[in-house]
Scaffold this active site. Structure first.
Site, short mmCIF file in Angstrom:
data_model
loop_
_atom_site.label_atom_id
_atom_site.label_comp_id
_atom_site.label_asym_id
_atom_site.label_seq_id
_atom_site.Cartn_x
_atom_site.Cartn_y
_atom_site.Cartn_z
N LYS A 75 0.85 -1.22 0.00
CA LYS A 75 0.00 0.00 0.00
C LYS A 75 0.87 1.25 0.00
CE LYS A 75 -1.68 1.59 4.08
NZ LYS A 75 -1.38 3.00 4.43
N ASN A 76 1.85 1.27 0.90
CA ASN A 76 2.61 2.51 1.07
C ASN A 76 3.63 2.75 -0.04
OD1 ASN A 76 1.11 3.12 3.26
ND2 ASN A 76 2.64 2.51 4.78
N CYS A 125 -5.03 7.80 9.44
CA CYS A 125 -5.31 7.20 10.74
C CYS A 125 -5.12 8.22 11.84
CB CYS A 125 -4.36 6.02 10.98
SG CYS A 125 -4.83 4.55 10.08
N ARG A 178 -0.35 15.05 12.39
CA ARG A 178 0.42 14.68 11.20
C ARG A 178 0.60 15.93 10.35
NH1 ARG A 178 -1.50 8.79 9.22
NH2 ARG A 178 0.51 8.83 8.18
N PRO A 179 1.50 16.80 10.80
CA PRO A 179 1.68 18.07 10.10
C PRO A 179 2.35 17.89 8.74
CG PRO A 179 3.29 17.85 11.88
CD PRO A 179 2.42 16.63 11.93
N ASP A 234 4.60 0.79 12.01
CA ASP A 234 3.40 0.13 11.46
C ASP A 234 3.25 -1.32 11.94
OD1 ASP A 234 2.78 2.44 10.18
OD2 ASP A 234 3.46 1.80 8.20
N VAL A 256 7.71 7.33 16.72
CA VAL A 256 7.45 7.94 15.41
C VAL A 256 6.16 8.77 15.45
CG1 VAL A 256 7.04 7.49 12.96
CG2 VAL A 256 8.73 6.12 14.22
N ARG A 269 -8.39 -0.57 4.81
CA ARG A 269 -7.53 0.42 4.14
C ARG A 269 -6.18 -0.18 3.78
NH1 ARG A 269 -6.69 5.41 7.52
NH2 ARG A 269 -5.32 5.71 5.75
N1 EPU Z 1 6.10 14.77 10.42
C1 EPU Z 1 6.18 16.11 10.72
N2 EPU Z 1 6.09 17.02 9.70
C2 EPU Z 1 5.93 16.64 8.40
C3 EPU Z 1 5.86 15.26 8.10
C4 EPU Z 1 5.94 14.35 9.13
O1 EPU Z 1 6.32 16.48 11.88
O2 EPU Z 1 5.85 17.52 7.53
C5 EPU Z 1 6.16 13.79 11.51
C6 EPU Z 1 4.83 13.06 11.68
O3 EPU Z 1 3.93 13.83 12.44
C7 EPU Z 1 5.24 11.78 12.35
C8 EPU Z 1 6.62 11.53 11.78
O4 EPU Z 1 7.05 12.74 11.19
O5 EPU Z 1 5.31 11.96 13.73
C9 EPU Z 1 6.68 10.44 10.75
O6 EPU Z 1 5.80 10.73 9.69
P1 EPU Z 1 6.12 10.36 8.18
O7 EPU Z 1 5.96 11.61 7.39
O8 EPU Z 1 7.38 9.61 8.08
O9 EPU Z 1 4.93 9.38 7.89
P2 EPU Z 1 3.92 9.46 6.67
O10 EPU Z 1 4.65 9.69 5.41
O11 EPU Z 1 2.79 10.35 7.01
C10 EPU Z 1 4.12 6.95 6.09
C11 EPU Z 1 3.15 5.80 6.00
C12 EPU Z 1 2.69 5.44 7.39
C13 EPU Z 1 3.90 5.07 8.23
C14 EPU Z 1 4.90 6.22 8.24
C15 EPU Z 1 6.17 5.91 8.99
C16 EPU Z 1 2.11 6.18 3.86
C17 EPU Z 1 0.88 6.54 3.12
N3 EPU Z 1 2.02 6.20 5.19
O12 EPU Z 1 3.36 8.00 6.68
O13 EPU Z 1 1.86 4.32 7.23
O14 EPU Z 1 3.49 4.80 9.53
O15 EPU Z 1 5.23 6.58 6.89
O16 EPU Z 1 6.77 4.77 8.48
O17 EPU Z 1 3.13 5.87 3.28
C18 EPU Z 1 0.16 2.83 7.82
O18 EPU Z 1 0.37 2.24 6.75
O19 EPU Z 1 -0.56 2.37 8.73
C19 EPU Z 1 0.78 4.12 8.05
C20 EPU Z 1 0.35 4.98 8.98
#
Ligand code: EPU
Length: 471
Positions: free
Chosen positions: A62-63, A156, A161-162, A348, A370, A443
């Site tokens: 998915k990711n 989720c 999630r900024p 995850d 995380v 999802r």
């Molecule tokens: N963060 C910030 N600012 C930003 C972006 C991120 O502070 O601009 C923080 C987030 O708040 C969080 C941390 O950085 O505390 C990690 O977030 P990251 O951006 O790495 O995660 P993501 O890209 O939003 C993806 C996966 C998630 C997975 C995370 C970490 C997708 C669609 N989602 O999320 O997957 O947990 O990376 O590996 O790729 C899931 O599949 O259940 C899922 C939540």
């Protein structure tokens, strides 16, 4: 349908499940509940205790599929993506692309995207608000069309999630970015192309890394991104982009250099297997003390989980892209684990691991670093009898100490991985577990109950339709 299960749940409070809960053997009914809720979520009903055996085929990731679907917007022409998991999130992503004017065909696990008709830079905000992955389109739109207006993402409920890192990164590539009315409004400064540049991410965010890679692919100058995420999904995205004509180096390390290209052309690409689905099924084998094989799997992607499970007493072997997990003893040892960006232990898999630890000997400690609020599954695991205490982002799991055991009851999935953790607990629990809120699990897990059933688990899905109920 199970003879002792009535699909209309009784709205009375969930029976208390203190220290030694009594296993639920059936659920009584109140048909009025159905008419009270016009759109009830499907549910899974699991009779725990079955040993699993056999083989599970792992779906596409998915990711990985979500950013690669977004990346098709960087290209002219047609992209054909194979091994795309058929999930609510991937379907929502294709509808986001459709709302921009892309032509989409999604059949079986293949998605064909034709982007030549894209005429909008503002995807439907109601779709973007459903999940995190929709926001990724901001990078490709800005890179190819010089403008993007994208609603703030949903996803989720696992903490704030900024998108600050995305925004700063796009600014470093020369974009003018404002966040207003719940939208990110971004334009290239000269009205034409992004400029390329240097940017160090404050945190190796997966989504920000992917978005900036896509944006930088079509920038006029060379881009150097540092402190980037190193997840396998980043490498998969880079492989797709490279097939479309992009040129980048350093992917898989903490620095990526992206070179100038003026045009990318749609390509055919197979999405990598889902390492989080793989880990979840490995934990299904461990929690039920069973033996299963899984493929296709790249064990290196899961070495942090494999090391922990071997330390707990599970046996794990692999040959080529096939992994076998077995645990012949009830007495597995608990362990301490903290989540980290890749190659650390994946957030995850944290909730599913916690379910497993609640069946092990000893005290285990799980630290979530995380996401700030990825502990909502604890309440549900507690309903099933797990003895867990949470202090901020740290959980103490008391395992089987003092005869603690999991016993089926009615539980609620409130996010994707937390939902999977209660499914795993249900597989190991005595009696019947009714998992509500299954749309969260849908999802991210393709054909979950069919895959579990093929392994011998007793899992049934109940879908509500307007007039009746189907299994
Ligand atoms: N963060 C910030 N600012 C930003 C972006 C991120 O502070 O601009 C923080 C987030 O708040 C969080 C941390 O950085 O505390 C990690 O977030 P990251 O951006 O790495 O995660 P993501 O890209 O939003 C993806 C996966 C998630 C997975 C995370 C970490 C997708 C669609 N989602 O999320 O997957 O947990 O990376 O590996 O790729 C899931 O599949 O259940 C899922 C939540």
């Amino acid at each position: 349908m199970a003879s002792n299960f009535n699909p209309y749940p009784n709205p009375s409070p969930i029976p208390p499940t203190p220290h030694h809960p009594k296993p639920q053997t059936h659920f009584s009914q109140s048909p009025q509940t159905l008419s009270a809720d016009p759109n009830p979520d499907p549910k899974l009903v699991i009779t725990g205790g079955a040993k699993l055996s056999g083989h599970v085929s792992i779906s596409g990731s998915k990711n990985s599929a979500l950013p690669i679907l977004a990346a098709t917007l960087c290209c002219t022409g047609t992209s054909k993506l194979k091994n795309v998991p058929n999930l609510s999130d991937t379907r929502t992503m294709t509808s986001v692309l459709g709302s921009l004017g892309a032509e989409i065909e999604f059949s079986d696990n293949e998605v064909v995207v034709k982007t030549d008709g894209v005429g909008s830079v503002e995807p439907d905000p109601t779709r973007i608000g459903k999940f995190r992955g929709g926001f990724f389109v901001v990078g490709p739109l800005l890179a190819r069309f010089g403008e993007a207006v994208v609603g703030l993402p949903g996803g989720c409920d696992i903490g704030a999630r900024p998108v600050d890192i995305y925004v700063s990164g796009l600014r470093a590539l020369g974009a003018v970015v404002e966040v207003r009315d719940n939208k990110v409004v971004a334009k290239t400064a000269n009205g034409k192309r992004l400029a390329g540049g240097r940017f160090r991410l404050d945190y190796p965010s997966v989504g920000a890394t992917e978005t900036l890679m896509m944006a930088a692919c079509l920038a006029e100058g060379k881009t150097l991104l540092s402190n980037v995420a190193r997840e396998p999904e980043i490498i998969d995205l880079a492989r797709f982009l490279t097939k479309t004509g992009a040129h980048m180096e350093g992917v898989g390390t903490d620095k990526i250099c992206i070179y100038v290209k003026s045009r990318l052309l749609g390509a055919e690409y197979g999405i990598m297997p889902d390492r989080i689905e793989t880990g979840s099924f490995m934990l299904a084998a461990a929690i039920t003390r069973s033996r299963i094989s899984l493929s296709p799997v790249f064990p290196g992607w899961l070495s942090s989980l494999i090391d922990k499970l071997v330390g707990a007493g599970c046996k794990i072997t692999h040959k080529h892209n096939m992994l076998e997990v077995s645990s012949s003893t009830e007495d597995l040892r608990g362990f301490d684990v903290g989540t980290l960006p890749y190659p650390g232990f994946p957030t995850d898999l944290q909730p599913q691991t916690m379910a497993f630890l609640s069946t092990c000997n000893d005290l285990s400690i799980v630290d979530e670093s995380v996401f700030e609020n990825r502990m909502t599954h604890v309440k549900e695991l507690q309903k099933l009898g797990a003895k867990i205490q949470v202090f901020g982002s740290t959980a103490l799991i008391y395992g089987k100490e003092k005869g603690n055991k999991l016993c089926g009851t009615r539980v609620l999935a409130s996010d994707l991985r937390g939902g999977m953790s209660i499914v795993l607990a249900g597989l190991a629990a005595e009696g019947v577990t009714e998992v509500n809120g299954v749309s969260h699990i849908d999802r991210g897990y393709e054909n979950l109950e069919n895959k579990l059933r093929l392994l011998g688990a007793d899992v049934k899905r109940f879908e509500f339709s307007k007039s009746n109920l189907q299994q």
